[in-house]
Scaffold this motif. Structure first.
Motif, mmCIF file in Angstrom:
data_model
loop_
_atom_site.group_PDB
_atom_site.id
_atom_site.type_symbol
_atom_site.label_atom_id
_atom_site.label_comp_id
_atom_site.label_asym_id
_atom_site.label_seq_id
_atom_site.Cartn_x
_atom_site.Cartn_y
_atom_site.Cartn_z
ATOM 1 N N GLY A 133 0.811 -1.216 0.000
ATOM 2 C CA GLY A 133 0.000 0.000 0.000
ATOM 3 C C GLY A 133 0.842 1.263 0.000
ATOM 4 N N GLU A 134 0.299 2.343 -0.583
ATOM 5 C CA GLU A 134 1.074 3.578 -0.710
ATOM 6 C C GLU A 134 1.446 4.158 0.650
ATOM 7 N N GLN A 135 0.511 4.213 1.578
ATOM 8 C CA GLN A 135 0.815 4.809 2.882
ATOM 9 C C GLN A 135 1.882 4.011 3.625
ATOM 10 N N ASP A 136 1.793 2.690 3.522
ATOM 11 C CA ASP A 136 2.790 1.844 4.185
ATOM 12 C C ASP A 136 4.169 2.051 3.552
ATOM 13 N N ARG B 3 5.221 4.767 2.012
ATOM 14 C CA ARG B 3 5.671 6.110 2.381
ATOM 15 C C ARG B 3 6.268 6.108 3.791
ATOM 16 N N ARG B 4 5.570 5.488 4.727
ATOM 17 C CA ARG B 4 6.031 5.488 6.122
ATOM 18 C C ARG B 4 7.343 4.728 6.265
ATOM 19 N N LEU C 171 6.112 14.395 6.162
ATOM 20 C CA LEU C 171 5.087 13.703 5.409
ATOM 21 C C LEU C 171 3.951 14.651 5.069
ATOM 22 N N GLU C 172 3.418 14.528 3.867
ATOM 23 C CA GLU C 172 2.269 15.317 3.414
ATOM 24 C C GLU C 172 2.551 16.817 3.570
ATOM 25 N N ASP D 244 4.236 13.886 -0.823
ATOM 26 C CA ASP D 244 4.283 12.768 0.119
ATOM 27 C C ASP D 244 5.428 12.891 1.111
ATOM 28 N N GLU E 173 7.566 11.445 -4.346
ATOM 29 C CA GLU E 173 6.164 11.065 -4.507
ATOM 30 C C GLU E 173 6.089 9.545 -4.523
ATOM 31 N N THR E 174 5.310 8.971 -3.614
ATOM 32 C CA THR E 174 5.208 7.521 -3.514
ATOM 33 C C THR E 174 3.894 7.032 -4.111
ATOM 34 N N LYS E 175 3.926 5.823 -4.632
ATOM 35 C CA LYS E 175 2.746 5.164 -5.183
ATOM 36 C C LYS E 175 2.689 3.730 -4.649
#
Length: 982
Positions: free
Chosen positions: A19-22, A24-25, A41-42, A51, A62-64
């Motif tokens: 997942g994108e959020q995972d 990114r973190r 972040l953000e 991101d 920028e993460t995807k």
């Protein structure tokens, strides 16, 4: 586990994420482990949020989601490519940092955690705003990583965090994480020095300074906990000023705390040690990397909300301040260009030259708080210099500092605002920052006299120092004040060769020398400079005012000289239509009118953040006329922010609005011709919609509806269902407990005759087409129900003995706590202004049918009920001539297509009152009208099925009132046009 082992484990977790959020973190954690900088972040960037952003290495990532990244692929939910998204973010950061003098190019990366693409921003020649493009990093195009921590680490060192690209990191977020440990130490130090003379002196100075603001009374100021917090805020602010202006904190430390109440820390070893360590921490960060007013956040974090409320301190969100500055400065480029050129000419002129101009190029916030408007004004001016005045780019720092000015009465706010302004300037060394501790209202009679001649200052011990008017008017005012103080304290002598300066200052030097001899010399430059500033601004005028004036309610302003003077100013500007000055928002109306009168030049622009009541409340009607005493203004646009979520100020019951206009501009529109806007949605990027004003026309029903029974206190006279029936036509009731003092919690159980109970409809239970009364008013009515009997009325005792017994108890309780403006007795108050008996008189009507609607709320709700049903004071009522007329009215009042028109007709953020029918021309019911008959049929169907869609009703009401129905409301979304050139 070693650092390499931790990095390897984190890389494996990143490569396994989907997942994108995972992704990114985990990527942010891995980069931190590799020492590649701190990533936010953000982070907001123009019209979106990037991101991951690292200011230390100037990188945007920028993460995807896994397998979803690709430069040519469209980003989710939009027609923009992912490359375009990265380019937009990088351009926003690059553009911002060009204003701050950064030479390192920003880089942008796109990744799903496994595959990477990279680019670098290349500015156009000259570095003009918005010019440039992303160029490919040749070795970062589709690079794929396997589970090899060493290879990934090498990639990071080469492209994301090369040592040669490293700069100072951005300040930590939240900022309190930097200062909390030092504040904790400072609190521990306080008790160890509280008995020392130097501490007692500075603590007394702090209290006197706060009391001198006029915003707090002598007994209202906190004790040691606020002193510690204010000390930390001032020290932090001064250090940030030095750091942002390229000063050496340790070398400049004595100067940072040399004056004012915070100087106690420099008077003992423990305090000096704390200051040195704090300076070392502050110096690690690039304070110009701030993208907002950081000091505001720190203040809100360190000072309790109750303490801030005591001082009336609620500061403007950055997005709103930036928007107001954009409307006032950026959208009038001709005015801004002229001001920049005037400031440059003044800086180039010889100090005594007649070519030096008199400050009409300034942008002023007369209530600057922590400096949010100063920050965004400075950024706007710097950007304009870079884009339109390339020959002045090398002097950007000086020009911006000369153009942006702030005033505030709160000493801690002034320190914070100075630091905030410093973080908005490009590098280039120390320049004087024009932020002053001063009362922008210049309200005292002494100040008024000074406007005609000298500025007369009074020392703490009452000694007079007269500053000549020529000093105030001079573009050299700051130099002359510094000379005056230096001579008076013995640091230099008046230059005999400069006969003009000698003659100008000699008398003031003599007066100040006497005061220094008696009272010391540590605050005079600060004190005199702050007093001269508003007088000089009032003489020279400014080209624009951007502000969020104080929102203090007049009744909450501490009693004393300042409150009396504010009332006098309110009368002077025609803003006090009633005998007593008590409406909410009064200080904001008086302050804005006074500031425009004193400081704003002819055709000067203003942008104000005000309580939402300014748009509609009757108490602001005189202000909306644009005629403020001898000051005339026009309004370019007014905007409601009620539909912004989250709202700008969560604790503002009347909402928020923005008003932009000009002083004395020929052809400037009046209030009713100004553009009316509605902001909604995301506050960082709101949708702005122009609202078309509907013509105000009264309905014949505007004089027929009346307010319900003002029966109070509820805890004495209102009972809710269920009631328990008893013998001999009696009932046991429980009164509804009140929620506000002095009646909070008051409730009684009583046995009364049913003849003393009147069925009552409360607004809380009124729903569209649904009449569900749940309350009974205890009202000892005389025979014929024409009056409420007094306790000493013989008929009361004989006809209603059980009710009389209860009334005896209730009257005694009422007498103890009744308000002075309430009825003399409980019986008088239950029928206050005959709002009860007027309704009961309607029972004699041949047609026993009433129409009710709610007084307050977001939507108008109406129903019909029997004529003997009483409306409470949160409802309005009307006895219809027939059931058909009642249905017609409930249909029109409930029509969804008219809800916008009902809300727009309010003259209070809270109440509808009778305004809907004063401004929307609902025609009188005509039983012979086919259109009215269709409304009756649709309303009857809605009454039978109140939860069903009411399409037929909406259509037929819109047909009857097409100019007031929803389709004619909002116009296409657009931003306000540029203001007319000066």
């Amino acid at each position: 586990m070693s650092s390499d082992e931790r990095a390897g484990k984190q890389l494996a977790e990143l490569l396994g994420a989907v997942g994108e959020q995972d992704i990114r973190r985990r990527l942010a954690n891995l980069l931190a482990e590799l020492g590649a900088g701190d990533y936010a972040l953000e982070a907001r960037a123009g019209t979106g949020a990037a991101d991951l952003v690292c200011h230390e290495y100037q990188v945007v990532i920028e993460t995807k989601a896994r397998g979803e990244a690709g430069p040519e692929r469209l980003r989710s939910g939009a027609g923009e490519t992912q490359f375009g998204q990265v380019a937009r973010y990088v351009e926003a950061f690059a553009d911002r940092h060009l204003d701050l003098g950064s030479q390192r190019p920003w880089r942008g990366f796109l990744t799903d955690g496994r595959v990477w693409w990279g680019w670098e921003w290349q500015a156009a020649p000259g570095g003009s705003s918005g010019a440039g493009s992303l160029v490919t990093l040749p070795h970062v195009q589709g690079v794929v990583f396997a589970d090899d921590a060493g290879a990934f680490g090498q990639f990071v060192v080469e492209h994301l965090a090369p040592p040669e690209r490293r700069g100072a990191p951005a300040p930590p977020s939240p900022l309190r994480t930097l200062f909390d440990p030092f504040l904790a130490e400072l609190r521990v130090l306080l008790p160890t020095v509280e008995t020392e003379p130097f501490y007692e002196t500075k603590f007394g100075l702090w209290r006197r300074t706060l009391q001198g603001s006029g915003l707090v009374g002598p007994g209202a100021i906190g004790q040691a906990h606020n002193f510690a917090e204010h000390t930390m805020l001032v020290v932090a602010a001064r250090m940030i000023v030095l750091a942002a202006q390229d000063g050496s904190l340790v070398d400049e430390l004595p100067e940072a705390v040399a004056d004012g109440f915070c100087a106690w820390l420099g008077d003992f070893d423990g305090g000096v040690d704390l200051l040195e360590r704090l300076a070392s921490s502050v110096s690690q960060y690039d304070w110009r990397a701030a993208d907002r007013d950081l000091l505001k956040e720190l203040y809100h974090d360190l000072i309790d909300r109750d303490d801030r409320k005591e001082f009336g301190e609620y500061y403007t969100p950055d997005w709103l301040a930036a928007d107001v500055v954009d409307q006032v400065l950026v959208r009038d480029p001709a005015r801004l260009d002229a001001a920049i050129e005037a400031a440059a000419r003044t800086l180039e002129a010889e100090p005594a030259s007649e070519a030096a101009e008199q400050g009409a190029f300034s942008v002023l916030d007369p209530a600057c708080g922590s400096g949010t408007f100063l920050f965004w004004s400075a950024r706007a001016v710097a950007k304009r210099i870079r884009s339109a005045h390339p020959l002045l780019a090398g002097r950007t720092r000086e020009i911006v500092a000369a153009m942006v000015t702030g005033l505030d009465v709160h000493p801690v706010a002034v320190e914070m605002a100075t630091a905030t302004l410093a973080t908005a300037l490009p590098p280039g060394g120390m320049v004087p920052l024009r932020v002053y501790l001063a009362d922008a209202l210049l309200h005292s009679e002494q100040a008024q006299q000074n406007m005609q001649g000298t500025l007369g200052l009074t020392s703490a011990q009452g000694q007079r120092i007269d500053i000549p008017a020529e000093v105030i008017e001079s573009p050299r005012a700051e130099v002359l004040v510094r000379t005056l103080v230096d001579v008076a304290v013995g640091e230099r002598s008046l230059d005999a060769e400069d006969a003009e300066t000698q003659a100008l200052l000699s008398e003031a030097v003599a007066q100040l020398s006497d005061a220094v001899a008696d009272e010391g010399d540590h605050v005079w430059r600060w004190h005199i400079g702050n007093q001269v500033a508003p007088s000089a601004l009032a003489r020279n005028k400014v080209m624009a005012i951007v502000a969020n004036p104080p929102w203090l309610v007049a009744n909450d302003t501490p009693a004393g000289t300042r409150k009396d003077q504010l009332a006098t100013l309110s009368e002077r500007y025609g803003l006090r239509p009633k005998a007593r000055w008590s409406a909410k928002g009064d200080l904001a109306s008086v302050f804005s009118a006074r500031a425009a009168d004193l400081y704003l030049g002819d055709n000067g622009a203003f942008g104000l953040v005000l309580p939402g009541s300014a748009l509609i409340n009757q108490t602001w009607e005189s202000w909306r006329s644009g005629s403020w005493g001898g000051t005339k203004v026009g309004f370019d646009y007014v905007a409601s922010l009620d539909d912004v979520e989250p709202p700008p100020f969560r604790h503002a019951p009347n909402g928020t609005c923005v008003v932009v206009g000009r002083r004395l501009g020929e052809g400037a529109p009046d209030w009713h011709d100004a553009m009316l806007l509605q902001y909604s949605g995301d506050p960082e990027a709101p949708t702005v919609t122009e609202i078309v004003r509907r013509e105000s026309k009264p309905s014949p029903y505007s004089r027929r509806f009346r307010r319900g029974a003002v029966a109070s206190p509820l805890g004495l006279c209102l009972a809710l269902d269920p009631i328990q029936a008893g013998d001999n036509d009696t009932a046991t009731v429980q009164t509804k407990a009140s929620t506000k003092p002095p009646w909070k919690g008051v409730s009684y159980e009583a046995v009364v005759e049913t003849a003393a109970l009147v069925r009552t409809l409360r607004a809380q239970t009124l729903e569209p087409f649904v009449c569900s009364p749940d309350a009974w008013l205890i009202a000892p009515l005389a025979e014929g129900r024409r009056a409420v009997m007094a306790l000493n009325d013989p008929e009361f005792r004989t006809s209603l003995p059980r009710a009389h017994g209860y009334w005896t108890i209730a009257e005694a309780r009422y007498a103890r706590d009744r308000a002075k403006t309430a009825g003399a007795t409980l019986s008088d108050n239950v029928d206050f202004q005959r709002t009860l008996t007027n309704q009961l008189a309607a029972e004699s009507s041949e047609h026993k049918c009433k129409v009710f609607y709610n007084k307050s709320g977001d939507s108008l709700r109406a129903c019909r009920g029997p004529a003997d049903l009483v409306a409470d004071d949160k409802c309005y009522w009307y006895v219809a001539a027939s059931p058909e007329e009642a249905l017609y009215l409930t249909g029109v009042l409930n029509a969804e297509c008219l809800q916008d028109a009902w809300r727009e007709s309010k003259t209070s953020k809270l109440h509808f009152d009778t305004n809907p029918l004063k401004h929307v021309p609902v025609p009188a019911f005509d039983p012979d009208s086919a259109l009215h008959a269709r409304i009756v049929v649709a309303a009857r169907e809605a009454e039978q099925r109140p939860t069903a869609p009411r399409t037929a009703l909406t259509d037929v009401v819109a047909e009857m009132l097409p100019d007031y129905a929803a389709p004619s409301g909002p116009a296409p979304s657009r931003r306000p046009p540029p203001a007319a050139p000066a």
